[in-house]
Design a protein around this motif. Structure first.
Motif, PDB file in Angstrom:
ATOM      1  N   PHE A 174       0.791   7.640   7.770  1.00 35.91           N
ATOM      2  CA  PHE A 174       1.697   7.624   6.280  1.00 35.91           C
ATOM      3  C   PHE A 174       0.663   7.918   5.266  1.00 35.91           C
ATOM      4  CE2 PHE A 174       3.199   5.836   2.291  1.00 35.91           C
ATOM      5  CZ  PHE A 174       4.587   6.266   2.514  1.00 35.91           C
ATOM      6  N   ALA A 175      -0.308   7.219   5.233  1.00 36.90           N
ATOM      7  CA  ALA A 175      -1.496   7.334   4.214  1.00 36.90           C
ATOM      8  C   ALA A 175      -1.956   8.923   4.167  1.00 36.90           C
ATOM      9  CB  ALA A 175      -2.520   6.385   4.264  1.00 36.90           C
ATOM     10  N   ALA A 198      -9.202   8.009  -0.513  1.00 38.30           N
ATOM     11  CA  ALA A 198     -10.384   6.851  -0.063  1.00 38.30           C
ATOM     12  C   ALA A 198     -10.373   5.647  -1.201  1.00 38.30           C
ATOM     13  CB  ALA A 198     -11.678   7.287   0.127  1.00 38.30           C
ATOM     14  N   ASP A 199     -10.574   6.270  -2.541  1.00 43.97           N
ATOM     15  CA  ASP A 199     -10.698   5.192  -3.683  1.00 43.97           C
ATOM     16  C   ASP A 199      -9.444   4.332  -3.493  1.00 43.97           C
ATOM     17  OD1 ASP A 199     -13.160   6.379  -4.159  1.00 43.97           O
ATOM     18  OD2 ASP A 199     -12.239   7.584  -5.777  1.00 43.97           O
ATOM     19  N   LEU A 200      -8.113   5.067  -3.537  1.00 39.53           N
ATOM     20  CA  LEU A 200      -6.963   4.318  -3.581  1.00 39.53           C
ATOM     21  C   LEU A 200      -6.523   3.360  -2.471  1.00 39.53           C
ATOM     22  CD1 LEU A 200      -4.141   3.883  -4.477  1.00 39.53           C
ATOM     23  CD2 LEU A 200      -3.343   5.744  -3.282  1.00 39.53           C
ATOM     24  N   LEU A 201      -7.405   3.737  -1.126  1.00 39.72           N
ATOM     25  CA  LEU A 201      -7.011   2.855  -0.182  1.00 39.72           C
ATOM     26  C   LEU A 201      -8.205   1.643  -0.171  1.00 39.72           C
ATOM     27  CD1 LEU A 201      -6.741   5.256   2.972  1.00 39.72           C
ATOM     28  CD2 LEU A 201      -5.026   4.220   1.710  1.00 39.72           C
ATOM     29  N   MET A 229       1.019  -1.177   0.118  1.00 43.41           N
ATOM     30  CA  MET A 229      -0.064  -0.014  -0.044  1.00 43.41           C
ATOM     31  C   MET A 229       0.852   1.314   0.109  1.00 43.41           C
ATOM     32  SD  MET A 229      -2.961   1.145   2.686  1.00 43.41           S
ATOM     33  CE  MET A 229      -1.876   1.582   3.766  1.00 43.41           C
ATOM     34  N   ALA A 230       1.911   1.150   0.814  1.00 42.37           N
ATOM     35  CA  ALA A 230       2.707   2.335   0.904  1.00 42.37           C
ATOM     36  C   ALA A 230       3.409   2.830  -0.506  1.00 42.37           C
ATOM     37  CB  ALA A 230       3.901   2.183   1.884  1.00 42.37           C
ATOM     38  N   GLU A 231       3.806   1.571  -1.240  1.00 43.44           N
ATOM     39  CA  GLU A 231       4.423   1.716  -2.638  1.00 43.44           C
ATOM     40  C   GLU A 231       3.350   2.294  -3.367  1.00 43.44           C
ATOM     41  OE1 GLU A 231       5.966  -1.949  -3.900  1.00 43.44           O
ATOM     42  OE2 GLU A 231       7.728  -1.786  -2.192  1.00 43.44           O
ATOM     43  N   ALA A 232       2.231   2.102  -3.491  1.00 43.95           N
ATOM     44  CA  ALA A 232       1.046   2.544  -4.243  1.00 43.95           C
ATOM     45  C   ALA A 232       0.835   3.932  -3.753  1.00 43.95           C
ATOM     46  CB  ALA A 232      -0.209   1.672  -4.135  1.00 43.95           C
ATOM     47  N   ILE A 233       0.798   4.292  -2.663  1.00 42.10           N
ATOM     48  CA  ILE A 233       0.776   5.681  -2.331  1.00 42.10           C
ATOM     49  C   ILE A 233       1.743   6.674  -2.863  1.00 42.10           C
ATOM     50  CG2 ILE A 233       0.559   7.032  -0.263  1.00 42.10           C
ATOM     51  CD1 ILE A 233      -0.620   5.022   1.246  1.00 42.10           C
ATOM     52  N   LEU A 234       3.065   6.230  -2.708  1.00 47.55           N
ATOM     53  CA  LEU A 234       4.142   6.948  -3.134  1.00 47.55           C
ATOM     54  C   LEU A 234       4.206   7.100  -4.757  1.00 47.55           C
ATOM     55  CD1 LEU A 234       6.907   5.526  -0.881  1.00 47.55           C
ATOM     56  CD2 LEU A 234       6.197   7.841  -0.892  1.00 47.55           C
ATOM     57  N   GLU A 294     -13.172   0.226   5.751  1.00 42.34           N
ATOM     58  CA  GLU A 294     -14.074   1.398   5.841  1.00 42.34           C
ATOM     59  C   GLU A 294     -13.694   2.438   6.963  1.00 42.34           C
ATOM     60  OE1 GLU A 294     -15.457   2.878   3.353  1.00 42.34           O
ATOM     61  OE2 GLU A 294     -14.796   1.139   2.057  1.00 42.34           O
ATOM     62  N   ALA A 295     -13.613   1.933   8.184  1.00 42.65           N
ATOM     63  CA  ALA A 295     -13.401   2.706   9.364  1.00 42.65           C
ATOM     64  C   ALA A 295     -12.078   3.480   9.313  1.00 42.65           C
ATOM     65  CB  ALA A 295     -13.472   1.726  10.469  1.00 42.65           C
ATOM     66  N   ASP A 296     -10.898   2.677   8.892  1.00 46.00           N
ATOM     67  CA  ASP A 296      -9.843   3.287   8.465  1.00 46.00           C
ATOM     68  C   ASP A 296      -9.699   4.435   7.568  1.00 46.00           C
ATOM     69  OD1 ASP A 296      -8.811   1.963  10.781  1.00 46.00           O
ATOM     70  OD2 ASP A 296      -7.768   0.580   9.549  1.00 46.00           O
ATOM     71  N   ILE A 297     -10.495   3.973   6.541  1.00 47.66           N
ATOM     72  CA  ILE A 297     -10.602   4.828   5.253  1.00 47.66           C
ATOM     73  C   ILE A 297     -11.216   6.140   5.794  1.00 47.66           C
ATOM     74  CG2 ILE A 297     -11.559   5.119   3.033  1.00 47.66           C
ATOM     75  CD1 ILE A 297     -11.158   1.982   2.561  1.00 47.66           C
TER      76      ILE A 297
END
Length: 199
Positions: A49-50, A78-81, A1-6, A88-91
């Motif tokens: 981080f997100a 939110a779409d990316l996560l 997920m971190a790689e996708a965010i970056l 969903e609670a974390d999103i």
């Protein structure tokens, strides 16, 4: 997920904005350590981080300028996560932190993630810079400023100019657009040279 965010932020934001987003995470984490929050049950490094790295996604090429940049960025994040099956609670927590990160006086009262995200991003403009003293040179060397304040203002103003919904009265986008239109320069840009970062 971190790689996708970056990868998402790097592909959609300017290099200056990308570096600001990553610095904001480091500053938020240093703030959490400074205030003794690392053992707090509400502290979640992955969500921080997100929310920190994605906090200006609404100023990048993925945003259409149909709403405040904070809200568009929160929706895009939110779409990316969701694609990475984040609960969903974390999103929702990340969405709120991003949507409120410029709402001074509110973000500090909406829980630890909101607080760290908002103040971490703000430190990169100068307030509370003493908290990151000792680390700022190392962080700036890895993620240089590259005229960050002007870059941020340009991106926010460009999105705000796309629609009335993107620049409502009282929003930072609306205020920066009005200042730039009236004076050719914004208060953020005028304050930058006297900030601790000397930009």
């Amino acid at each position: 997920m971190a790689e996708a965010i970056l990868a998402t932020v790097r592909a959609s934001e300017t290099p200056s904005m990308f570096n600001h987003s990553v610095r904001s995470f480091f500053f938020a984490q240093l703030l959490a350590e400074h205030e003794g929050c690392l053992e707090d049950a509400a502290y979640d490094r992955d969500l921080l981080f997100a929310s920190s790295v994605l906090h200006d996604l609404g100023t990048g090429s993925l945003a259409k300028g149909e709403a405040r940049f904070e809200v568009e960025g929160a929706d895009l994040a939110a779409d990316l996560l969701r694609e990475h099956r984040v609960p969903e609670a974390d999103i929702d927590r990340v969405w709120e932190a991003i949507a409120l990160h410029t709402s001074i006086g509110i973000v500090e009262r909406r829980g630890l993630l909101c607080y760290l995200t908002g103040v971490g991003a703000a430190i990169d403009f100068g307030p509370r810079a003493e908290i990151v003293s000792g680390w700022e040179k190392q962080i700036d060397a890895a993620y240089p400023r590259l005229g960050m304040v002007r870059s941020v203002v340009d991106a926010i103003v460009e999105r705000a100019a796309r629609s009335a919904a993107a620049a409502p009265i009282g929003s930072i986008g609306g205020e920066l657009l009005r200042e730039r239109s009236a004076k050719g320069v914004t208060s953020l840009e005028l304050a930058a040279p006297s900030s601790p970062w000397g930009e």
